[in-house]
Design an enzyme around this catalytic site. Sequence first.
Site, PDB file in Angstrom:
ATOM      1  N   THR A 284       0.856  -1.202   0.000  1.00  0.00           N
ATOM      2  CA  THR A 284       0.000   0.000   0.000  1.00  0.00           C
ATOM      3  C   THR A 284       0.877   1.232   0.000  1.00  0.00           C
ATOM      4  OG1 THR A 284       0.005   0.403   2.398  1.00  0.00           O
ATOM      5  CG2 THR A 284      -1.616  -1.171   1.538  1.00  0.00           C
ATOM      6  N   ASP A 285       0.269   2.381  -0.167  1.00  0.00           N
ATOM      7  CA  ASP A 285       0.986   3.613   0.126  1.00  0.00           C
ATOM      8  C   ASP A 285       0.836   3.870   1.637  1.00  0.00           C
ATOM      9  OD1 ASP A 285       2.517   5.840  -0.100  1.00  0.00           O
ATOM     10  OD2 ASP A 285       1.400   6.728  -1.741  1.00  0.00           O
ATOM     11  N   TYR A 286       1.495   4.898   2.075  1.00  0.00           N
ATOM     12  CA  TYR A 286       1.623   5.225   3.505  1.00  0.00           C
ATOM     13  C   TYR A 286       0.256   5.351   4.192  1.00  0.00           C
ATOM     14  CZ  TYR A 286       4.898   7.309   6.969  1.00  0.00           C
ATOM     15  OH  TYR A 286       5.718   7.574   8.038  1.00  0.00           O
ATOM     16  N   THR A 287      -0.086   4.410   5.023  1.00  0.00           N
ATOM     17  CA  THR A 287      -1.368   4.367   5.757  1.00  0.00           C
ATOM     18  C   THR A 287      -2.603   4.441   4.851  1.00  0.00           C
ATOM     19  OG1 THR A 287      -1.363   6.767   6.212  1.00  0.00           O
ATOM     20  CG2 THR A 287      -0.411   5.363   7.901  1.00  0.00           C
TER      21      THR A 287
END
Length: 737
Positions: A284-287
């Site tokens: 995923t991307d950050y959070t």
Amino acid sequence: MNRIQYTLGCTLLLMWSWGNVMAQLPSKDQFINDLLAKMTLEEKVGQMSLFTSDWDVTGPSLRPQYKEDIKAGKVGAVFNAYTAKYTRELQQIAVENTRLKIPLLFGYDVIHGHQTIFPISLAESCSWDLAEIENGARVAGEEAAAQGLHWTFAPMVDIARDPRWGRISEGAGEDTYLGSLIGAARVKGFQGESLKSPNTIAACAKHFAAYGAAQAGRDYHTVDMSIQTLYNTYLPPFKACVDAGVASFMTSFNELNGIPATANSFLLKDILRKDWKYNGMVVTDYTSINEMVAHGFSKDERQAGMQAATAGVDMDMQGAVYMNHLKSLVDKGNVPQAAIDQAVRNILALKYDLGLFEDPYRYSDEKREKMIVLSQANLEAARRMARKSIVLLKNKNNALPLRSNQKVALIGPFGNEKRSLIGSWSAAGDWTKSIPVLAAMQEKAPNNILYAKGCNINDDSLQYIESALQTARSADVVVLALGENWDMTGEAASRSSLGLPGVQQQLFEQIQALGKPVVVVLMNGRPLCIPELDQKADAILETWYLGTMAGPAITDVLYGDYNPSGRLTTTFPRSEGQIPVHYDMKNTGRPFDANNKYTSKYLDSPNEPLYPFGYGLSYTDFTYSKPFLNKKKMKRGEKLNLTLTITNAGKRAGEETVQLYLRDLVGSSTRPLKQLKAYQKVNLQPGESKTITFFIDESMLSFFNYDLQYGAETGEFDVMVGPNSSNVQSIRFELQD
Ligand code: BGC
């Protein structure tokens, strides 16, 4: 214990007791099957979790206890940690404390160089030089690998057509064809021939998908687009990365037509896995799992975790959602065990391919680190790339190149600037090592450079202007270094007005009023709206942020030691009101007609941008012969040849980028006015001519139609060649069954 388990046990023992000694492992499938069979659900979930170290934090949150998490086997990968020593230290925590001693994977945003910083990606794309771009990624990968890294979050292959979006600086511009070639070149550069080599790192195609189409250019904003635009414009660069063997994919922050990309099984399963047969890892991307709650797609993080895991997301970056919820989601039957096994398989496969099971410390090599990082060869490669990235936008009366006996006043907040030169996402780059324009010009013309700052980058103080005017008065020519600060582009750096910040415009006006020739050197990470500069400056050099060797590269071009050859990969609008403006727009039912009010136009602006896609000047002049097409009718499966002769009609050697565009005149769904389909770079000595040939085949005429069938439709096409997208010669031909 069966034989396989025994073999595995022995190899594991060899590996972890002998440190750097390489051991022979069973085949990947066998190895992973054996390992998976031993893993508890908690250990599997641990592999699916990625956390940032506290060395560099690239998002809104940090998990301070990440080292304890590693020790407890709750972490499969770490990002934002580098140096041979530090990665070895963290690796040791994992290998020496966890039951199965599975090595960590170390990732980082090695986007345009690691310590030797290359031009920002948008700048590099303006070179249109695939070999040099691939080499830049190779150098970055080598430096990163020597500092213990295994994995970069690059290339970013988001097509971007809205310069308000700060992340336009991270990609290859607006064009799908060129963006695909560049994405693939970068993957090859990072990954080399084999991931197993300790000089290469795994690449990551990001951000999947359509992140570049954020509404109004505001970062993280909603994306809503037709499925045909998605297929024809935004997806091909990702597909090109798959074809180049990219080892990982990153989901994007945005939603796409109502479904966040991080739980979008249409993107992740139907397209990526099923249609494209991609079998690498997805992070995923950050959070971005957590953010699905704010998107209004998940009622809480638990549900978000379930949605991401079932959509095919293997690894959770920084969200701790998998860590907190995945086990119980599986226990309760909300996420199938098979989904977890597949995700872990993808992660372990990458670790296997990187050789980490043979030697978890093989990348953390202090000796190699000292030899490779910031080596002379790397700095030279960065300078080469930087020169090729510069685009000459204007050059009235041959104001450029400068002569070394001219008295030059270097003025402006970027004349002696160092930090901005390395741009955003400058990895482990140290801006104090970048060489500013002032130092490089002084070296070139030691007694002929005067300097004044003129103003700050982004405030309203006029206090330095007077002394800058004084300085300018005693010079023959002024080089005015203007632009945006490095942090005005990149992530979370959208702007709604794209003029020069602060009082730089005023500085320009006042300097220009002195009547001396004014050469503007621009440093910025996006197209700026600069119609006044275009009108009044004598010359304009777009230099973007060129990296560690920016100053020398700019000086090479200013003094003609390098003849500028860059071509824009992103359209420069005249004003923000024209956005989005890109070269491959459609004709409309009422195309522009100056004499007819009821046609597609503005009351207060031309439709044409300030500088079109593909545009860029040289210190020499190239002339184009009339193009010749070997036949005007083409059957399916056949090829056409288009030939033309390019001549260097000027006095300097130079490089031209000959561009070929196609238009499908009538389609089952409407087609753009032109699309880049090929280009060739031609190097010519003064007076020299070369005849070049382009081949046109059916694949270049193909597109996804309304029903998403891919193919070429019979009928008439225009083939166009020229030095940029708005200056072309055209010939018509027909495709027949
Ligand atoms: C960015 C990604 C980046 C990640 C890790 C995110 O905020 O969108 O491009 O790879 O952080 O640093």
